[in-house]
Design an enzyme around this catalytic site. Sequence first.
Site, PDB file in Angstrom:
ATOM      1  N   ASP A  80      -3.828  -0.585   0.170  1.00 45.17           N
ATOM      2  CA  ASP A  80      -4.736   0.302  -0.977  1.00 45.17           C
ATOM      3  C   ASP A  80      -5.197  -0.989  -2.461  1.00 45.17           C
ATOM      4  O   ASP A  80      -4.363  -1.662  -2.383  1.00 45.17           O
ATOM      5  CB  ASP A  80      -3.782   1.275  -1.464  1.00 45.17           C
ATOM      6  CG  ASP A  80      -3.939   2.512  -0.927  1.00 45.17           C
ATOM      7  OD1 ASP A  80      -4.273   2.354   0.463  1.00 45.17           O
ATOM      8  OD2 ASP A  80      -3.959   3.497  -1.626  1.00 45.17           O
ATOM      9  N   ASP A  81      -6.222  -0.595  -3.022  1.00 45.84           N
ATOM     10  CA  ASP A  81      -6.591  -1.562  -4.243  1.00 45.84           C
ATOM     11  C   ASP A  81      -7.177  -2.701  -3.566  1.00 45.84           C
ATOM     12  O   ASP A  81      -7.373  -2.978  -4.574  1.00 45.84           O
ATOM     13  CB  ASP A  81      -5.696  -1.606  -4.836  1.00 45.84           C
ATOM     14  CG  ASP A  81      -4.729   0.394  -5.873  1.00 45.84           C
ATOM     15  OD1 ASP A  81      -5.346   0.855  -5.103  1.00 45.84           O
ATOM     16  OD2 ASP A  81      -3.308  -0.138  -6.792  1.00 45.84           O
ATOM     17  N   HIS A 140     -11.508   3.529  -1.054  1.00 46.22           N
ATOM     18  CA  HIS A 140     -10.698   3.924  -2.352  1.00 46.22           C
ATOM     19  C   HIS A 140     -11.067   4.504  -3.815  1.00 46.22           C
ATOM     20  O   HIS A 140     -10.652   3.766  -4.209  1.00 46.22           O
ATOM     21  CB  HIS A 140      -9.592   2.915  -2.185  1.00 46.22           C
ATOM     22  CG  HIS A 140      -8.166   3.127  -3.480  1.00 46.22           C
ATOM     23  ND1 HIS A 140      -7.491   4.732  -2.868  1.00 46.22           N
ATOM     24  CD2 HIS A 140      -7.428   2.541  -4.233  1.00 46.22           C
ATOM     25  CE1 HIS A 140      -6.165   4.664  -4.169  1.00 46.22           C
ATOM     26  NE2 HIS A 140      -6.344   3.549  -4.232  1.00 46.22           N
ATOM     27  N   HIS A 144     -11.306   3.476  -8.835  1.00 45.47           N
ATOM     28  CA  HIS A 144     -10.475   3.905  -8.800  1.00 45.47           C
ATOM     29  C   HIS A 144     -10.070   4.334  -9.899  1.00 45.47           C
ATOM     30  O   HIS A 144      -9.293   5.361 -10.754  1.00 45.47           O
ATOM     31  CB  HIS A 144      -9.450   2.333  -9.357  1.00 45.47           C
ATOM     32  CG  HIS A 144      -7.939   3.266  -8.342  1.00 45.47           C
ATOM     33  ND1 HIS A 144      -6.535   3.450  -9.051  1.00 45.47           N
ATOM     34  CD2 HIS A 144      -7.159   2.625  -7.334  1.00 45.47           C
ATOM     35  CE1 HIS A 144      -6.202   3.871  -8.873  1.00 45.47           C
ATOM     36  NE2 HIS A 144      -6.175   2.841  -6.988  1.00 45.47           N
ATOM     37  N   TYR A 181      -4.404   8.145  -6.716  1.00 52.71           N
ATOM     38  CA  TYR A 181      -3.009   7.950  -7.596  1.00 52.71           C
ATOM     39  C   TYR A 181      -3.108   9.859  -6.712  1.00 52.71           C
ATOM     40  O   TYR A 181      -2.243  10.616  -7.297  1.00 52.71           O
ATOM     41  CB  TYR A 181      -3.923   8.864  -9.325  1.00 52.71           C
ATOM     42  CG  TYR A 181      -4.307   7.941 -10.113  1.00 52.71           C
ATOM     43  CD1 TYR A 181      -3.702   6.931 -10.327  1.00 52.71           C
ATOM     44  CD2 TYR A 181      -5.432   7.912 -10.458  1.00 52.71           C
ATOM     45  CE1 TYR A 181      -3.727   5.856 -11.126  1.00 52.71           C
ATOM     46  CE2 TYR A 181      -6.216   7.107 -11.393  1.00 52.71           C
ATOM     47  CZ  TYR A 181      -5.186   5.898 -11.553  1.00 52.71           C
ATOM     48  OH  TYR A 181      -5.961   4.744 -11.943  1.00 52.71           O
ATOM     49  N   HIS A 242       0.500  -2.233  -0.607  1.00 54.35           N
ATOM     50  CA  HIS A 242      -0.998  -2.249  -1.918  1.00 54.35           C
ATOM     51  C   HIS A 242      -1.505  -3.782  -1.250  1.00 54.35           C
ATOM     52  O   HIS A 242      -0.072  -4.683  -1.504  1.00 54.35           O
ATOM     53  CB  HIS A 242      -0.957  -2.706  -3.310  1.00 54.35           C
ATOM     54  CG  HIS A 242      -0.279  -0.840  -3.703  1.00 54.35           C
ATOM     55  ND1 HIS A 242       0.808   0.482  -3.261  1.00 54.35           N
ATOM     56  CD2 HIS A 242      -1.183   0.137  -3.764  1.00 54.35           C
ATOM     57  CE1 HIS A 242       0.545   1.277  -3.826  1.00 54.35           C
ATOM     58  NE2 HIS A 242      -0.289   1.319  -4.065  1.00 54.35           N
TER      59      HIS A 242
HETATM   60 ZN   LIG Z   1      -4.703   2.503  -5.937  1.00 55.73          ZN
END
Ligand SMILES: [Zn+2]
Length: 283
Positions: A80-81, A140, A144, A181, A242
């Site tokens: 993620d991210d 995603h 965010h 989250y 991540h």
């Molecule tokens: Zn995230």
Amino acid sequence: MRWSTFLPVGVLVAQGRAIPMLVPPSRELYPNNNNGPDNHYPNQDTSSSSSSSYLLHRAVPTGQVITHCTTPGIVALTFDDGPYIYTSQLLDTLASYSPPIRATFFVNGANWVSGIDDESTPYPSILRRMLSEGHQIASHTWSHLDLTTATTAQRVEQVTKLEDVLQRVVGIKPRYIRPPYATCENGCLEDLEGMGLHVVNFDVDTKDYENDSQAGIQVSVDKFNNELGSNPQTDSAIVLSHDVHRWTVERLVGEMVATLRARGFGTGTVGECLGDPQSGWYA
Ligand SMILES: [Zn+2]
Ligand SMILES: *[C@@H]1O[C@H](CO)[C@@H](O)[C@H](O)[C@H]1NC(C)=O
């Protein structure tokens, strides 16, 4: 909750989205696939006829949070991210295995970097490389944002802004999303369902963001090893980590792959581990 097979078609058509093609799963792809009527979605309708229940069981649902794979023996590593400065090295690592490991990237448009469509940065080509090397690109959100506290208009903007950039840079619009989250309440699920999206969380959380150091990452290695099942005939997992953390890429990924191999697990994208053909990953 609805199943994508029975989604109100008008909603999808009105938004110009492709209806997923339902094709029989390729069992050859998954040596341990004994998936069938005993699938893992808790709220399935078991009263339907056998012919429609076949599709029902294989279809990936919308309007609910998916946390488990449905293909025993397959583990979906998810990141993620990103993209970020370590993503390219991660792609090298995943490609270095034989066969190469296909993962799923839940990307942001503006998070650790902004301008993922700026061709003067490495990020557009990193995204194209993900696609060309068989990884799954998923959403995603744009920046965010916490989708539980967001308004419907903000949710739509967070989805479509990223879609537009990915469409321009990579030529795809993801049909899978992980809410930032891991939270999607207060009408969020219904809004994402209205956009035809599958909402995917995870059942193994490495918490790699908590101990991102050479020694500390062992905490995540141990957590993964403890939480991953040991029987590829029955177990599977969707694993959260991540690609924006150095020691995830430098160490955790290699350790996870070593454990998966030792326990006899294969790897695949989120779509694959849910039995969804590649045509279902993107709109
Ligand atoms: Zn995230
Ligand atoms: C890992 O992170 C947690 C949460 O911040 C902390 O309590 C713990 O002491 C850390 N452990 C190591 C070995 O760094």
